[in-house]
Enzyme design. Sequence first.
Site, PDB file in Angstrom:
ATOM      1  N   THR A   1       0.840  -1.205   0.000  1.00  0.00           N
ATOM      2  CA  THR A   1       0.000   0.000   0.000  1.00  0.00           C
ATOM      3  C   THR A   1       0.876   1.257   0.000  1.00  0.00           C
ATOM      4  OG1 THR A   1      -0.064  -0.132   2.425  1.00  0.00           O
ATOM      5  CG2 THR A   1      -1.941  -1.081   1.233  1.00  0.00           C
TER       6      THR A   1
ATOM      7  N   LEU B   1       6.316   3.308  -3.112  1.00  0.00           N
ATOM      8  CA  LEU B   1       7.183   2.636  -4.098  1.00  0.00           C
ATOM      9  C   LEU B   1       6.392   1.606  -4.903  1.00  0.00           C
ATOM     10  CD1 LEU B   1      10.191   2.446  -5.043  1.00  0.00           C
ATOM     11  CD2 LEU B   1      10.334   0.412  -3.613  1.00  0.00           C
TER      12      LEU B   1
ATOM     13  N   ARG C   1       3.253   1.616  -5.515  1.00  0.00           N
ATOM     14  CA  ARG C   1       2.296   2.295  -6.391  1.00  0.00           C
ATOM     15  C   ARG C   1       2.986   2.906  -7.616  1.00  0.00           C
ATOM     16  NH1 ARG C   1      -0.181   7.406  -6.822  1.00  0.00           N
ATOM     17  NH2 ARG C   1       1.429   8.309  -5.506  1.00  0.00           N
TER      18      ARG C   1
ATOM     19  N   ASP D   1      19.792  -1.298  -6.205  1.00  0.00           N
ATOM     20  CA  ASP D   1      20.213   0.084  -6.437  1.00  0.00           C
ATOM     21  C   ASP D   1      19.633   0.388  -7.806  1.00  0.00           C
ATOM     22  OD1 ASP D   1      21.564   2.313  -7.540  1.00  0.00           O
ATOM     23  OD2 ASP D   1      23.109   2.088  -6.024  1.00  0.00           O
ATOM     24  N   HIS D   2      18.558   1.152  -7.854  1.00  0.00           N
ATOM     25  CA  HIS D   2      17.819   1.193  -9.122  1.00  0.00           C
ATOM     26  C   HIS D   2      18.638   1.824 -10.250  1.00  0.00           C
ATOM     27  CE1 HIS D   2      16.596   5.353  -8.041  1.00  0.00           C
ATOM     28  NE2 HIS D   2      16.348   5.509  -9.327  1.00  0.00           N
TER      29      HIS D   2
ATOM     30  N   GLU E   1      18.832  16.932  -9.792  1.00  0.00           N
ATOM     31  CA  GLU E   1      17.371  16.795  -9.702  1.00  0.00           C
ATOM     32  C   GLU E   1      16.738  18.169  -9.534  1.00  0.00           C
ATOM     33  OE1 GLU E   1      15.759  13.113  -7.700  1.00  0.00           O
ATOM     34  OE2 GLU E   1      17.334  13.765  -6.328  1.00  0.00           O
TER      35      GLU E   1
ATOM     36  N   HIS F   1      24.020   5.274  -5.625  1.00  0.00           N
ATOM     37  CA  HIS F   1      23.974   5.502  -7.072  1.00  0.00           C
ATOM     38  C   HIS F   1      25.272   6.102  -7.634  1.00  0.00           C
ATOM     39  CE1 HIS F   1      19.881   4.777  -6.118  1.00  0.00           C
ATOM     40  NE2 HIS F   1      19.505   6.016  -5.907  1.00  0.00           N
TER      41      HIS F   1
ATOM     42  N   LYS G   1      19.481  18.366  -4.978  1.00  0.00           N
ATOM     43  CA  LYS G   1      18.055  18.624  -5.218  1.00  0.00           C
ATOM     44  C   LYS G   1      17.882  20.103  -5.490  1.00  0.00           C
ATOM     45  CE  LYS G   1      16.197  14.640  -2.922  1.00  0.00           C
ATOM     46  NZ  LYS G   1      15.832  13.744  -4.039  1.00  0.00           N
TER      47      LYS G   1
HETATM   48  N1  NDP Z   1       9.213   5.715  -2.540  1.00  0.00           N
HETATM   49  C1  NDP Z   1      10.311   5.757  -3.281  1.00  0.00           C
HETATM   50  O1  NDP Z   1      10.395   6.407  -4.319  1.00  0.00           O
HETATM   51  C2  NDP Z   1      11.511   4.985  -2.870  1.00  0.00           C
HETATM   52  C3  NDP Z   1      11.475   4.162  -1.765  1.00  0.00           C
HETATM   53  N2  NDP Z   1      12.574   3.422  -1.434  1.00  0.00           N
HETATM   54  C4  NDP Z   1      12.554   2.531  -0.271  1.00  0.00           C
HETATM   55  O2  NDP Z   1      11.471   1.619  -0.392  1.00  0.00           O
HETATM   56  C5  NDP Z   1      10.954   1.301   0.885  1.00  0.00           C
HETATM   57  C6  NDP Z   1       9.452   1.637   0.928  1.00  0.00           C
HETATM   58  O3  NDP Z   1       9.302   3.008   0.656  1.00  0.00           O
HETATM   59  P1  NDP Z   1       7.863   3.692   0.431  1.00  0.00           P
HETATM   60  O4  NDP Z   1       6.996   2.849  -0.397  1.00  0.00           O
HETATM   61  O5  NDP Z   1       8.152   5.076  -0.004  1.00  0.00           O
HETATM   62  O6  NDP Z   1       7.300   3.731   1.927  1.00  0.00           O
HETATM   63  P2  NDP Z   1       5.783   3.987   2.395  1.00  0.00           P
HETATM   64  O7  NDP Z   1       5.890   4.556   3.765  1.00  0.00           O
HETATM   65  O8  NDP Z   1       4.999   4.682   1.376  1.00  0.00           O
HETATM   66  O9  NDP Z   1       5.198   2.495   2.512  1.00  0.00           O
HETATM   67  C7  NDP Z   1       5.541   1.626   3.542  1.00  0.00           C
HETATM   68  C8  NDP Z   1       4.729   0.347   3.402  1.00  0.00           C
HETATM   69  O10 NDP Z   1       5.050  -0.518   4.488  1.00  0.00           O
HETATM   70  C9  NDP Z   1       3.842  -1.038   5.042  1.00  0.00           C
HETATM   71  N3  NDP Z   1       4.103  -1.343   6.439  1.00  0.00           N
HETATM   72  C10 NDP Z   1       4.603  -0.517   7.389  1.00  0.00           C
HETATM   73  N4  NDP Z   1       4.695  -1.157   8.561  1.00  0.00           N
HETATM   74  C11 NDP Z   1       4.245  -2.411   8.362  1.00  0.00           C
HETATM   75  C12 NDP Z   1       4.078  -3.546   9.197  1.00  0.00           C
HETATM   76  N5  NDP Z   1       4.403  -3.525  10.501  1.00  0.00           N
HETATM   77  N6  NDP Z   1       3.573  -4.677   8.670  1.00  0.00           N
HETATM   78  C13 NDP Z   1       3.233  -4.715   7.349  1.00  0.00           C
HETATM   79  N7  NDP Z   1       3.381  -3.682   6.513  1.00  0.00           N
HETATM   80  C14 NDP Z   1       3.869  -2.538   7.006  1.00  0.00           C
HETATM   81  C15 NDP Z   1       2.847   0.093   4.851  1.00  0.00           C
HETATM   82  O11 NDP Z   1       1.529  -0.356   4.787  1.00  0.00           O
HETATM   83  P3  NDP Z   1       0.479  -0.330   6.015  1.00  0.00           P
HETATM   84  O12 NDP Z   1       0.611   1.000   6.666  1.00  0.00           O
HETATM   85  O13 NDP Z   1      -0.830  -0.576   5.349  1.00  0.00           O
HETATM   86  O14 NDP Z   1       0.895  -1.439   6.873  1.00  0.00           O
HETATM   87  C16 NDP Z   1       3.228   0.553   3.435  1.00  0.00           C
HETATM   88  O15 NDP Z   1       2.629  -0.289   2.488  1.00  0.00           O
HETATM   89  C17 NDP Z   1      11.795   2.092   1.879  1.00  0.00           C
HETATM   90  O16 NDP Z   1      12.873   1.277   2.276  1.00  0.00           O
HETATM   91  C18 NDP Z   1      12.330   3.254   1.039  1.00  0.00           C
HETATM   92  O17 NDP Z   1      13.520   3.759   1.544  1.00  0.00           O
HETATM   93  C19 NDP Z   1      13.720   3.463  -2.185  1.00  0.00           C
HETATM   94  C20 NDP Z   1      13.818   4.277  -3.297  1.00  0.00           C
HETATM   95  C21 NDP Z   1      12.733   5.122  -3.718  1.00  0.00           C
HETATM   96  O1  LIG Z   2      17.061   6.656  -4.782  1.00  0.00           O
HETATM   97  C1  LIG Z   2      16.685   7.784  -5.016  1.00  0.00           C
HETATM   98  O2  LIG Z   2      16.671   8.196  -6.294  1.00  0.00           O
HETATM   99  C2  LIG Z   2      15.846   9.287  -6.699  1.00  0.00           C
HETATM  100  C3  LIG Z   2      16.356   9.720  -8.073  1.00  0.00           C
HETATM  101  O3  LIG Z   2      16.200   8.663  -8.981  1.00  0.00           O
HETATM  102  P1  LIG Z   2      15.986   8.959 -10.541  1.00  0.00           P
HETATM  103  O4  LIG Z   2      15.906   7.619 -11.145  1.00  0.00           O
HETATM  104  O5  LIG Z   2      14.707   9.750 -10.651  1.00  0.00           O
HETATM  105  O6  LIG Z   2      17.145   9.779 -10.986  1.00  0.00           O
HETATM  106  C4  LIG Z   2      15.908  10.424  -5.705  1.00  0.00           C
HETATM  107  O7  LIG Z   2      14.938  11.406  -6.041  1.00  0.00           O
HETATM  108  C5  LIG Z   2      15.607   9.902  -4.316  1.00  0.00           C
HETATM  109  O8  LIG Z   2      15.797  10.952  -3.374  1.00  0.00           O
HETATM  110  C6  LIG Z   2      16.504   8.754  -3.950  1.00  0.00           C
HETATM  111  O9  LIG Z   2      16.048   8.141  -2.757  1.00  0.00           O
END
Ligand code: NDP
Ligand SMILES: O=C1O[C@H](COP(=O)(O)O)[C@@H](O)[C@H](O)[C@H]1O
Length: 517
Positions: A22, A25, A27, A189-190, A228, A252, A353
């Site tokens: 949910t 990332l 989504r 590491d994307h 960025e 990265h 940024k």
């Molecule tokens: N968003 C991004 O662009 C990026 C994210 N990341 C990494 O990806 C990971 C996720 O990031 P992001 O999606 O942004 O984080 P969010 O905070 O948006 O999502 C976290 C998710 O974890 C779930 N969650 C939290 N606690 C629990 C639990 N105890 N049990 C089960 N599910 C749980 C939440 O759902 P619910 O609350 O329903 O339980 C939610 O689906 C992190 O490590 C982040 O650093 C890395 C690069 C880019």
């Molecule tokens: O990992 C991350 O990368 C993005 C930048 O990625 P890009 O593919 O859009 O260049 C950055 O915005 C974010 O802070 C960082 O966590």
Amino acid sequence: MADKTLDQITAEGAVYFIFGATGDLARRKLFPALYSLYREGKLGERFAIVGLARRPRTAEQFRDDVYESIQEFCRYKPNEVQAWREFAERFTYHSLDIGNVDGFRELKATTEELEARYEIPGNRLFYLALAPELFGTVSRNLRDGGMLESGGWHRLVIEKPFGYDYPSAGSLNEEIRHVFREDEVFRIDHYLGKEMVQNIEVIRFANAFFEPLWNNNHIANVQITLAETVGVEERGAYYNKSGALRDMVQNHMLQMLTMIAMEPPSRLDPEDIRDEKVKVLRSLRGFSTPDEVRERVVRGQYTEGEQKGKPIKGYRNEDSVPADSATETFFAARLFVDNFRWAGVPFYVRTGKRLPVKSTEIVIEFKNVPNNVLFASKQQLQPNLLVIRVNPMEGIYIKFNAKKPGNDMTVQPVAMEFCQSCQVGINTPEAYERLIFDAGRGDSTYFTRWDELAAAWQLVDPIAAAWRESADDLTFYPGGAWGPQQAHGLLEEDGYFWWPVNGQDEDNVIWVSNTGK
Ligand SMILES: NC(=O)C1=CN([C@@H]2O[C@H](COP(=O)(O)OP(=O)(O)OC[C@H]3O[C@@H](n4cnc5c(N)ncnc54)[C@H](OP(=O)(O)O)[C@@H]3O)[C@@H](O)[C@H]2O)C=CC1
Ligand SMILES: O=C1O[C@H](COP(=O)(O)O)[C@@H](O)[C@H](O)[C@H]1O
């Protein structure tokens, strides 16, 4: 493994578990990536996807969320009713709290039903899109809840950040390794999934004319820019603890640097490639004193500014950021790879940024030709450049000197460009598609091995330690500018300057390009 055909890989089949289903990332990146893989036949016939998070969702509600995410972010739209229906059927949602092992036992039962229904032979891929604090608990509960007792393979895909520093990364690694073997862990590491980062190996090792020049006899310096335009958006709470050093440089930036600097591996096996990358990381000149950090590193933070005519607020006014924060939103450094090939060649890296453009580029600046009678007295020759455009434009160009048509010997720079994204357009697979596909087929080439991560943290930790001692060296730049002046000073001291990205300085350059520019 990597040399299996697509048919062989997809015939095996697997269940993909998305923990954090949910979240942001999942989504923005994971569901769209899975749909693209499905549309290209890369998930095969035998697959199922299970979304997991705490909040309650019916299967229908969850599929609606996934539909919206694909509609918004995927390069394929879910408009083809039949394709969408077939895909959605394979998606289920399971509400579970990571801390509760009973939830994993229920998940086991659900999984076995799915495996029986779609004839999946027990292969299970666990993608942790979760806060890193939960990685250890998930690993343990996967084991204790019986999720690792199927006959097939088990793989754990984990997101960054992997730790906060070397000790915390080490503890996290130990927790995971109590349950999973190193070859079962895929650390994302994307940037390693980006087309042009993967292309660096091909550009270097499949062309006769680059590799002989790829050393300190011919290369003056290397510049890596990851700029960025965005600020911290809704991620202030995370970013303020992380800053550019941990968010971008530790992973990265250093990964791109290793791809540029590594020796050719003897075989194109994942472990051989990663061995070479580790050697580069271990050859990076460390920072032994805070003074050395101040000499070779610039940190900056954006203040109020303007982008495309619109005012933007300063970092300290962003949500969840303290008004006296000393977190860096900009980082620049002069790094050295102290080995035979690269001795004396500065690698300048910068990321930030709220810079003027979104652009990731790697510039290889070659040494000038010796002064000679023909040109030197009359005009300043420009150095040859090889520019790898990583993001969002993908391609490569080389800049060299040629005679301007006419009677005298006027020299002008010419740029020959191959614009990959202009040709392939939006159909370039996204980094996450490649990485999920690779994890599914067990190819770990473009994932970070533990020793790479450890070496990267060991380089970065002394910088963070020096910064903790005093924030005197924190500089400021208005949002929308190219970072603080000190970042330019780093190169000027050595007689160089940052080459503008996106070919923006190229008014006097003749372009020859497959885009017809
Ligand atoms: N968003 C991004 O662009 C990026 C994210 N990341 C990494 O990806 C990971 C996720 O990031 P992001 O999606 O942004 O984080 P969010 O905070 O948006 O999502 C976290 C998710 O974890 C779930 N969650 C939290 N606690 C629990 C639990 N105890 N049990 C089960 N599910 C749980 C939440 O759902 P619910 O609350 O329903 O339980 C939610 O689906 C992190 O490590 C982040 O650093 C890395 C690069 C880019
Ligand atoms: O990992 C991350 O990368 C993005 C930048 O990625 P890009 O593919 O859009 O260049 C950055 O915005 C974010 O802070 C960082 O966590």
